[in-house]
Design a protein around this motif. Sequence first.
Motif, PDB file in Angstrom:
ATOM      1  N   SER A 275      36.323  32.781  37.019  1.00  0.00           N
ATOM      2  CA  SER A 275      37.216  33.779  37.596  1.00  0.00           C
ATOM      3  C   SER A 275      36.798  35.172  37.147  1.00  0.00           C
ATOM      4  O   SER A 275      36.540  35.397  35.960  1.00  0.00           O
ATOM      5  CB  SER A 275      38.662  33.511  37.169  1.00  0.00           C
ATOM      6  OG  SER A 275      39.530  34.542  37.624  1.00  0.00           O
ATOM      7  N   ASP A 297      36.500  29.963  42.564  1.00  0.00           N
ATOM      8  CA  ASP A 297      37.271  30.746  43.530  1.00  0.00           C
ATOM      9  C   ASP A 297      36.324  31.679  44.275  1.00  0.00           C
ATOM     10  O   ASP A 297      36.328  32.892  44.075  1.00  0.00           O
ATOM     11  CB  ASP A 297      38.360  31.539  42.794  1.00  0.00           C
ATOM     12  CG  ASP A 297      39.335  32.218  43.736  1.00  0.00           C
ATOM     13  OD1 ASP A 297      39.164  32.085  44.962  1.00  0.00           O
ATOM     14  OD2 ASP A 297      40.256  32.897  43.249  1.00  0.00           O
ATOM     15  N   SER A 300      37.649  34.782  46.360  1.00  0.00           N
ATOM     16  CA  SER A 300      38.063  35.948  45.593  1.00  0.00           C
ATOM     17  C   SER A 300      36.867  36.693  45.016  1.00  0.00           C
ATOM     18  O   SER A 300      36.794  37.923  45.089  1.00  0.00           O
ATOM     19  CB  SER A 300      39.003  35.506  44.466  1.00  0.00           C
ATOM     20  OG  SER A 300      39.334  36.592  43.634  1.00  0.00           O
ATOM     21  N   LYS A 304      34.801  40.779  45.625  1.00  0.00           N
ATOM     22  CA  LYS A 304      34.549  41.761  44.567  1.00  0.00           C
ATOM     23  C   LYS A 304      33.199  42.460  44.780  1.00  0.00           C
ATOM     24  O   LYS A 304      32.934  43.499  44.192  1.00  0.00           O
ATOM     25  CB  LYS A 304      34.540  41.077  43.192  1.00  0.00           C
ATOM     26  CG  LYS A 304      35.866  40.432  42.804  1.00  0.00           C
ATOM     27  CD  LYS A 304      36.926  41.460  42.488  1.00  0.00           C
ATOM     28  CE  LYS A 304      38.094  40.878  41.712  1.00  0.00           C
ATOM     29  NZ  LYS A 304      38.731  39.702  42.294  1.00  0.00           N
ATOM     30  N   ASP A 325      44.421  28.789  46.514  1.00  0.00           N
ATOM     31  CA  ASP A 325      44.560  30.195  46.884  1.00  0.00           C
ATOM     32  C   ASP A 325      43.255  30.806  47.366  1.00  0.00           C
ATOM     33  O   ASP A 325      43.232  31.927  47.849  1.00  0.00           O
ATOM     34  CB  ASP A 325      45.078  30.993  45.684  1.00  0.00           C
ATOM     35  CG  ASP A 325      46.465  30.536  45.252  1.00  0.00           C
ATOM     36  OD1 ASP A 325      47.236  30.116  46.128  1.00  0.00           O
ATOM     37  OD2 ASP A 325      46.752  30.584  44.041  1.00  0.00           O
ATOM     38  N   SER A 326      42.168  30.068  47.219  1.00  0.00           N
ATOM     39  CA  SER A 326      40.873  30.593  47.629  1.00  0.00           C
ATOM     40  C   SER A 326      40.752  30.504  49.149  1.00  0.00           C
ATOM     41  O   SER A 326      41.027  29.472  49.745  1.00  0.00           O
ATOM     42  CB  SER A 326      39.752  29.801  46.973  1.00  0.00           C
ATOM     43  OG  SER A 326      38.502  30.277  47.407  1.00  0.00           O
TER      44      SER A 326
END
Length: 442
Positions: A275, A297, A300, A304, A325-326
């Motif tokens: 993460s 993930d 997410s 970045k 949630d990914s």
Amino acid sequence: MDSLPESLLLEILSHLSDSTDVARSRVALKAFNTVFPFLRSINLPCSIKWYENNNNNNNNNITSENVQSYKLVFLDLVSTLKTVETVRIGHPQPMLAFLYCMDPGHEDFYLEDDEFVNKWMPKVSETLKSLSMYGSGFDRDRVSNILPLISKYCHNLVDLYLKYAFMSLENLKPMPMLTRLTLEYTTLNDEDLNKINTCLPNLQVLNLLDPSKVIDPVICLVNLKACHLDVADAFLSTLTLIAPNLITLKVKCSILDAMHIEAPRLSHFHLFIQSLRDTLIVKKFENLKTLVLDSYDLGSVLLKFPVTKTVENLTLMESEKFSKDSKLSLAKVFMVFPNVSSLCVESNAWSELEGQEILDRGNVLKTICAYLTLVDQSLTFSYVASLLDQCVGLSEVSFLIHCDANGCVSERFMSKCMARWPGLMWRWGIFSYYDEYSWITK
């Protein structure tokens, strides 16, 4: 054999990688004794036999019938050879290092000891180019001065590899000739790597593999070309990398708050991270061609990254099942890396992609390799169809199917794909999570 020229005898001995084999050869053929001092390397691995003999016999009662002290044998080699350019000593196996440390009479195997190092290192200081040393890193009661001692004596050392050592960097001196450093399973009292940056300014290759006590690493090395930082079990706050000549970078860590990279020449980047909590700050990826992203993930972490038009080869990996949630999709992939021409998607990442939308940005794709499980054949084929129909520039498709899938099912799936898109070049094979993949068609 005794009539062979000395140059050939020396060549024969030089091809023996283990110094103990060299010693046996000297016993078997006396002619080797003449050329032996002209060898330029010592490779004395500390095998289980050393430990067993040391453990079964009192150190103060060594006889000719027993295996000699490891340190004495090494010191004899150093004193006999005229020029020593390469030294490799110690116990590379972790279990052996642990056994030596647990044995109260293991002094013969504590190679980082100041007294022992001072006996041999000054003798090779001017000629030594490469040193590999496996220490006794499980002995937490001792902090070794091995690195400062190396910097004191070995002014012409180019390549250094240290493993299993608790090291102090106090009194570390500059080593301008050192271009390659590997520290594996070591403990450093250099939380931000300031000593490394200051005293080893000309490093071109830096490998820090599972270093302890490195909390907020700052790597600032002008001449660095390749860097491998593996802190998989550590939680770092920040990682700062300033290396204007860096070409290859591999970073593996658990959780990282922020990453700051200034490496304009970076061409190959492999990032494994569970993460990335905050931000990835990149001055600019001007030459990044190959990128491997491995995360729990991906969706997410992907966001970045800044939009990078130079990336041509992209590999997406997820070491474990993706987070709920990914939200990984090829739409996001092509948005961040719009010019990817070669895409490889491993099984967990592919499972997450199935069912997500695809944008026609994929037209730039030339080749794709995917790892399939065929848990839901209809869903997989539907996604493959959507992908291949939109990526009109594709020329080659490679599918690796998990070995748990029935062989007949795999063949029918591939036959269906090949019939649907006959103009493509196809390859397919099988893979498992533990073994290498193998191609059925090439």
